[in-house]
Design a protein around this motif. Structure first.
Motif, PDB file in Angstrom:
ATOM      1  N   GLY A  28      -6.995  -8.546   0.125  1.00  0.00           N
ATOM      2  CA  GLY A  28      -6.086  -9.217   0.061  1.00  0.00           C
ATOM      3  C   GLY A  28      -5.035  -9.170  -1.142  1.00  0.00           C
ATOM      4  O   GLY A  28      -4.231 -10.219  -1.491  1.00  0.00           O
ATOM      5  N   GLY A  29      -5.162  -8.243  -2.064  1.00  0.00           N
ATOM      6  CA  GLY A  29      -4.526  -8.300  -3.270  1.00  0.00           C
ATOM      7  C   GLY A  29      -3.230  -7.122  -2.867  1.00  0.00           C
ATOM      8  O   GLY A  29      -2.561  -7.242  -1.903  1.00  0.00           O
ATOM      9  N   CYS A  30      -3.339  -6.115  -3.684  1.00  0.00           N
ATOM     10  CA  CYS A  30      -2.342  -4.909  -3.653  1.00  0.00           C
ATOM     11  C   CYS A  30      -2.401  -4.336  -2.330  1.00  0.00           C
ATOM     12  O   CYS A  30      -1.008  -4.240  -1.790  1.00  0.00           O
ATOM     13  CB  CYS A  30      -2.623  -3.919  -4.969  1.00  0.00           C
ATOM     14  N   ALA A  31      -3.394  -3.965  -1.677  1.00  0.00           N
ATOM     15  CA  ALA A  31      -3.164  -3.344  -0.433  1.00  0.00           C
ATOM     16  C   ALA A  31      -2.535  -4.218   0.575  1.00  0.00           C
ATOM     17  O   ALA A  31      -1.750  -3.602   1.663  1.00  0.00           O
ATOM     18  CB  ALA A  31      -4.581  -2.948   0.016  1.00  0.00           C
ATOM     19  N   THR A  32      -2.425  -5.516   0.633  1.00  0.00           N
ATOM     20  CA  THR A  32      -1.798  -6.387   1.539  1.00  0.00           C
ATOM     21  C   THR A  32      -0.173  -6.207   1.228  1.00  0.00           C
ATOM     22  O   THR A  32       0.496  -5.955   1.923  1.00  0.00           O
ATOM     23  CB  THR A  32      -2.063  -7.894   1.320  1.00  0.00           C
ATOM     24  N   VAL A  33       0.133  -6.291  -0.166  1.00  0.00           N
ATOM     25  CA  VAL A  33       1.366  -6.139  -0.688  1.00  0.00           C
ATOM     26  C   VAL A  33       2.167  -4.933  -0.314  1.00  0.00           C
ATOM     27  O   VAL A  33       3.257  -4.859   0.150  1.00  0.00           O
ATOM     28  CB  VAL A  33       1.560  -6.412  -2.149  1.00  0.00           C
ATOM     29  N   PHE A  34       1.261  -3.768  -0.408  1.00  0.00           N
ATOM     30  CA  PHE A  34       1.677  -2.530   0.074  1.00  0.00           C
ATOM     31  C   PHE A  34       1.517  -1.970   1.443  1.00  0.00           C
ATOM     32  O   PHE A  34       1.681  -0.828   1.710  1.00  0.00           O
ATOM     33  CB  PHE A  34       1.136  -1.399  -1.167  1.00  0.00           C
TER      34      PHE A  34
END
Ligand code: SF4
Ligand code: SF4
Length: 229
Positions: A28-34
């Motif tokens: 739910g962090g960077c991998a969501t944004v990217f």
């Protein structure tokens, strides 16, 4: 944030060859944004793998804000899927390398005591800031920040040559000699310090080498743990 792109599906399928029962874990962090490991991507990966004959035992997509690289969160979320993790032949991590290794070390092996094959679905490309669409490398986490001396612009990261006592002398019209597409970092530093009337700062020579003892790898830090609800 850790910028990342998804690996080619062929590479992912190669990892999973002969491993039919798979658990997917997003972030739910960077991998969501990217867009490499948010809810839509995890769902899409589950569909793709199903079409390739895999049995997806669990497709775990933590909500936005829940970072998989934070061990207490991963422990809390993955403990709900312990049975599926025990049964699976492989875990596919739709996260950066931090997420994968934290899950492997702290949760799967540390907490669950399981030995499981675990594979990356992404290629992390660096620590970057910005958004919502464009992200750029701003900081190399050198452990000894110089932004206070250089008007909030990091010479180590923004100067192509990483010069600490720039400029190199090759700048043309404010652009970098090595890459005319980008601004010369030292021109930017100069202009900003000038606005503040602090050009004298540039007379203080920096040591030619930074204190790389602050950058020995793997680096670590200890903080007071957060209390999760
Ligand atoms: S000097 Fe540059 S690389 Fe080092 S911590 Fe500061 S911003 Fe990051
Ligand atoms: S032109 Fe400026 S940014 Fe480029 S290498 Fe020289 S000092 Fe660094």
């Amino acid at each position: 944030m850790i910028a990342q792109v998804q690996k080619p599906i062929e590479e992912i399928l190669e990892y999973l060859e002969g491993r039919d029962k798979v658990v997917l874990v997003g972030c739910g962090g960077c991998a969501t944004v990217f867009h490499t490991g948010g809810e839509p991507e995890v769902k899409e990966m589950a569909d793709i793998l199903s079409r390739h004959g895999k049995e997806v035992l669990a497709a775990i997509a933590p909500p936005f804000g829940e970072f998989t690289c934070y061990a207490p969160w991963s422990s809390k979320r993955l403990s709900k899927y312990r049975q599926e993790i025990e049964e699976c032949d492989a875990i596919l991590m739709m996260t950066c390398g931090d997420g994968l290794q934290v899950v492997r070390e702290s949760v799967i092996e540390g907490e669950f005591g399981l030995l499981k094959r675990i594979y990356p679905a992404t290629n992390p490309t660096g620590h970057m800031g910005g958004g919502p669409a464009l992200f750029k490398e701003k900081c190399q986490q050198c452990g000894e920040c110089l932004l206070g001396k250089f008007a909030g612009i990091c010479p180590l990261t923004q100067c192509t040559k990483g010069l600490l006592n720039g400029p190199c002398g090759g700048s043309q019209d404010g652009k970098c000699e090595a890459d005319p597409e980008r601004d010369c970092a030292w021109m930017l530093i100069y202009e900003r310090l000038k606005k503040f009337g602090e050009l004298d700062r540039l007379r203080e020579a920096e040591p030619m080498l930074k204190d790389y003892s602050q950058m020995t790898r793997p680096r670590k830090i200890e903080v007071a743990p957060l209390v999760l609800e």
